[in-house]
Design a protein around this motif. Structure first.
Motif, PDB file in Angstrom:
ATOM      1  N   TYR A  20       0.695  -1.256   0.000  1.00 55.97           N
ATOM      2  CA  TYR A  20       0.000   0.000   0.000  1.00 55.97           C
ATOM      3  C   TYR A  20       0.707   1.278   0.000  1.00 55.97           C
ATOM      4  O   TYR A  20       0.318   2.181   0.629  1.00 55.97           O
ATOM      5  CB  TYR A  20      -0.802   0.142   1.252  1.00 55.97           C
ATOM      6  N   SER A 264     -10.016  -0.728   5.863  1.00 59.54           N
ATOM      7  CA  SER A 264      -9.538  -1.668   4.872  1.00 59.54           C
ATOM      8  C   SER A 264     -10.531  -2.808   4.681  1.00 59.54           C
ATOM      9  O   SER A 264     -11.697  -2.546   4.441  1.00 59.54           O
ATOM     10  CB  SER A 264      -8.157  -2.165   5.318  1.00 59.54           C
ATOM     11  N   ARG A 265     -10.140  -4.072   4.872  1.00 61.52           N
ATOM     12  CA  ARG A 265     -11.141  -5.141   4.753  1.00 61.52           C
ATOM     13  C   ARG A 265     -12.229  -4.921   5.815  1.00 61.52           C
ATOM     14  O   ARG A 265     -13.367  -5.322   5.645  1.00 61.52           O
ATOM     15  CB  ARG A 265     -10.484  -6.522   4.882  1.00 61.52           C
ATOM     16  N   LYS A 268     -14.697  -2.397   4.454  1.00 66.83           N
ATOM     17  CA  LYS A 268     -15.704  -3.103   3.643  1.00 66.83           C
ATOM     18  C   LYS A 268     -16.743  -3.706   4.607  1.00 66.83           C
ATOM     19  O   LYS A 268     -17.949  -3.678   4.373  1.00 66.83           O
ATOM     20  CB  LYS A 268     -15.058  -4.234   2.825  1.00 66.83           C
ATOM     21  N   GLU A 302      -6.598  -2.051  -7.221  1.00 64.88           N
ATOM     22  CA  GLU A 302      -7.127  -3.410  -7.088  1.00 64.88           C
ATOM     23  C   GLU A 302      -8.445  -3.575  -7.853  1.00 64.88           C
ATOM     24  O   GLU A 302      -9.261  -2.656  -7.917  1.00 64.88           O
ATOM     25  CB  GLU A 302      -7.350  -3.715  -5.604  1.00 64.88           C
ATOM     26  N   ILE A 307      -8.799  -9.181  -5.996  1.00 65.16           N
ATOM     27  CA  ILE A 307      -9.240  -9.429  -4.608  1.00 65.16           C
ATOM     28  C   ILE A 307      -9.820 -10.837  -4.447  1.00 65.16           C
ATOM     29  O   ILE A 307      -9.671 -11.452  -3.392  1.00 65.16           O
ATOM     30  CB  ILE A 307     -10.224  -8.339  -4.125  1.00 65.16           C
ATOM     31  N   ARG A 312      -5.663 -15.191  -2.789  1.00 62.38           N
ATOM     32  CA  ARG A 312      -5.716 -13.974  -1.961  1.00 62.38           C
ATOM     33  C   ARG A 312      -6.957 -13.980  -1.058  1.00 62.38           C
ATOM     34  O   ARG A 312      -6.987 -14.706  -0.087  1.00 62.38           O
ATOM     35  CB  ARG A 312      -5.644 -12.717  -2.838  1.00 62.38           C
ATOM     36  N   TRP A 357      -3.546   1.722  -4.384  1.00 60.98           N
ATOM     37  CA  TRP A 357      -4.105   0.359  -4.477  1.00 60.98           C
ATOM     38  C   TRP A 357      -5.613   0.365  -4.181  1.00 60.98           C
ATOM     39  O   TRP A 357      -6.389  -0.352  -4.790  1.00 60.98           O
ATOM     40  CB  TRP A 357      -3.339  -0.530  -3.498  1.00 60.98           C
TER      41      TRP A 357
END
Ligand code: GCU
Length: 429
Positions: A20, A264-265, A268, A302, A307, A312, A357
């Motif tokens: 990143y 980040s994740r 989401k 990305e 993803i 990944r 990214w």
């Protein structure tokens, strides 16, 4: 430090610094080239959030709520994040810290274990809560889902020591990591409560993690969830709803004024939590990127192909999502429609200008494309404002956007913006 844990900590830190931003972003990930050039983004047509599947136009907030929102929600549920079960019948709360004065008496700490299943030895989540001591109760609160156990998230030695996952599915005692501590006192001094949960208490975050987390409890004889059933992100979101179930029982907390945040994740995750559980009054999604608020059709940073590559993060999603890697134009939705699922509740998208990214501009364009939905409720988004520069705080509208100077992170200055946003829309209590 235990070797497995050391591996995990170094691996996370390495991924964060290599992928990143601090260093040159990668040109190829999982064998797929990555584009960082605006002139190579290409053209795309976004699906219209305000056209029903049958072609009719949505003309009112009521039509949105009754007809279009459920259609879009279903797309996200079946294609991207996967269906999750409801509230478990055997859930129990144990408030093992009922209110301890901390931070020089400015806050009251509570700690609660949420047992997801009847068997209390496993599948349990600790919720760490700080409430401003002097604010009138019940208080609004920011719920943060984090990458490390609560005892590592905050500078408070009274917090129950947490456990972390190792890659072979063992829980090991949490030891110090490179993650920045969450500045709880910044919120407390502004009359806002804070609650923290560790995502690993709900579901592990690695490809082979399925047998160990909450999803394993619902397989009903299957080897893995069906292609439209929950990935890890939906599981983390499910856990946050269970924290909300607790807040509804605590008379010191205003369960109608809870903001959910993650990075980040977990940004989401915050978005999907707010989309799925409308009890959450606000969402603050940090650097959520691809699969979060960044437009997928915009080929920058990305992509769905990157993803959902099985090497990944496919395990974080409904496996159906992967099928769109090479046919993005056929995806019935795009990230602006995930954003629209939060309407009319306040949503802040926090990004970083060198976090290429995650495509900070793709998140901005997504907010612009979702604005017509907010407008149905008389709420503003970024409007026709041009893509803002770093540090510009002029776009803290109900559909808000803020980009810091820097990379893939939540900076102390971002927390000041969160406080402003929460004060503006959730206070006075
Ligand atoms: C990976 C992934 C991102 C995600 C990030 C994170 O880099 O590609 O989509 O946001 O991890 O969660 O830190």
């Amino acid at each position: 430090m235990n070797k497995r844990h050391l591996f995990l900590t170094i691996a996370i830190a390495a991924v964060h610094s290599i992928v990143y931003g601090q260093q040159k972003p990668p040109d190829t990930v999982a064998g797929i080239p990555v584009n960082y050039k605006e002139d190579k983004v290409g053209t795309y047509i976004l699906p219209d959030p305000l056209t029903l599947n049958n072609g009719k136009k949505v003309t009112s907030a009521d039509m949105w709520v009754k007809k279009r929102r459920p259609e879009i929600f279903k797309m996200y549920q079946e294609i991207q994040f996967g269906k999750a079960p409801g509230k478990p019948a055997d859930m129990k709360f144990n408030v093992f810290d009922k209110g301890t004065p901390v931070f020089n008496g400015t806050a009251i700490r509570k700690q609660v274990t949420v047992y997801f299943t009847k068997d209390t030895s496993d599948h349990k989540m600790d919720v760490l809560i700080y409430l401003p001591a002097n604010a009138p109760k019940p208080v609004p609160l920011l719920l943060d889902i984090s990458f490390v156990p609560n005892s590592l998230s905050v500078a408070d030695s009274g917090v129950k020591k947490g456990m972390m996952w190792s890659r072979d599915g063992k829980k090991v005692p949490a030891t110090q990591t490179a993650f920045r501590k969450f500045d709880v006192e910044k919120f407390i001094s502004n009359g806002i409560g804070v609650a923290l949960v560790y995502y690993g208490d709900i579901e592990p975050d690695f490809a082979g993690g399925l047998p160990y987390g909450i999803r394993s409890q619902y397989l009903g004889g299957k080897e893995k969830p069906a292609p439209d059933e929950w990935g890890a992100i939906a599981a983390w979101a499910w856990g946050l709803s269970r924290a909300m179930d607790y807040f509804e029982t605590d008379k010191d907390i205003n369960a109608k004024k809870i903001a959910v945040t993650g990075a980040s994740r977990l940004g989401k995750t915050a978005l999907w939590t707010g989309a799925q559980d409308q009890r959450f009054a606000m969402v603050i999604a940090s650097i959520s990127g691809e699969g979060g608020a960044a437009l997928s059709r915009r080929n920058y940073g990305e992509t769905i192909g990157h993803i959902t590559d099985p090497t990944r993060y496919l395990y974080q999603f409904a496996t159906n999502y992967h099928d769109y890697s090479n046919r993005i134009d056929q995806l019935p939705m795009d990230a602006h429609m995930l954003v629209s699922l939060i309407a009319p509740r306040p949503l802040l998208l926090q990004t970083g200008n060198t976090d290429f990214w995650s495509d900070p501009k793709g998140e901005y364009l997504s907010a612009q494309a979702a604005e017509p939905v907010y407008k149905l409720f008389g709420k503003a988004g970024p409007g026709s404002h041009e893509f803002p520069g770093p540090g510009d705080t002029s776009l803290l509208n109900p559909l808000g956007y803020y980009m810091h100077e820097g990379g893939h992170a939540v900076l102390p200055t971002d927390l000041d913006v969160f406080v402003t946003f929460i004060k503006q829309y959730l206070l006075p209590n």
